[in-house]
Write a protein that holds these residues in place. Structure first.
Motif, PDB file in Angstrom:
ATOM      1  N   LYS A   4      36.196  28.552  41.933  1.00 38.98           N
ATOM      2  CA  LYS A   4      36.291  29.938  42.387  1.00 38.98           C
ATOM      3  C   LYS A   4      34.969  30.622  42.083  1.00 38.98           C
ATOM      4  N   VAL A   6      33.077  34.317  41.999  1.00 37.97           N
ATOM      5  CA  VAL A   6      33.361  35.749  41.929  1.00 37.97           C
ATOM      6  C   VAL A   6      32.046  36.486  41.747  1.00 37.97           C
ATOM      7  N   GLU A  27      40.913  37.398  33.340  1.00 33.86           N
ATOM      8  CA  GLU A  27      41.765  37.757  34.488  1.00 33.86           C
ATOM      9  C   GLU A  27      41.407  36.904  35.706  1.00 33.86           C
ATOM     10  N   GLU A  28      40.122  36.678  35.924  1.00 28.58           N
ATOM     11  CA  GLU A  28      39.691  35.839  37.058  1.00 28.58           C
ATOM     12  C   GLU A  28      40.104  34.383  36.852  1.00 28.58           C
ATOM     13  N   ASP A  31      43.757  33.898  37.665  1.00 28.22           N
ATOM     14  CA  ASP A  31      43.981  33.905  39.109  1.00 28.22           C
ATOM     15  C   ASP A  31      43.789  32.526  39.748  1.00 28.22           C
ATOM     16  N   THR A  32      43.124  31.599  39.052  1.00 29.42           N
ATOM     17  CA  THR A  32      42.881  30.268  39.614  1.00 29.42           C
ATOM     18  C   THR A  32      44.067  29.330  39.438  1.00 29.42           C
TER      19      THR A  32
END
Length: 131
Positions: A4, A6, A27-28, A31-32
């Motif tokens: 991912k 970002v 948080e990122e 999300d994965t």
């Protein structure tokens, strides 16, 4: 393996202001939907810094950097910012597991604005690789 990318945009002010990123990074990662992997944090530009530091040691670190590389006395206007960035680095890679960065709870990932700017847009790239 999942990857991912970002791009975070933050507004900064400085010089030598520290912006915590750990919560945003985690948080990122969450999300994965990955269990473990690494995240690379890269601050775009020639003068910012990215550091991993104990929250308790941040003031001490700040004083050392300011003492080693003062703002005044340089032929190039913001040479101090380039030197401070070089010492800190613009990139860090950190292991994560179960959505959390693998470091003590009292540690933080900081973006460091080294220049005397106000309301400056900075880009931070996160590359999250996990399984």
């Amino acid at each position: 393996m999942k990857v991912k990318l970002v791009n975070l945009i933050i507004r900064t002010f400085g010089p030598m202001k520290y912006f915590p990123l750990r919560r945003i990074i985690e948080e990122e990662i969450e999300d994965t939907n990955t269990k473990r992997g690494v995240v690379t944090i890269h601050a775009k530009g020639a003068t910012p810094g990215v550091i991993v530091m104990s929250i308790d040691d941040l003031n001490y670190f700040d004083q050392i950097i300011k003492n080693i590389i003062p703002i005044t006395g340089w032929k190039h206007g913001n040479a101090y910012a380039h030197l401070r960035s070089t010492i800190m680095s613009t990139t860090q890679t950190i292991y994560y597991e179960n959505g959390k960065l693998y470091m003590p709870d009292n540690y933080e990932v900081y973006f460091v604005e080294t220049r005397p700017v106000h309301n400056h847009r900075r880009t931070i790239h996160l590359i999250i690789r996990g399984i």
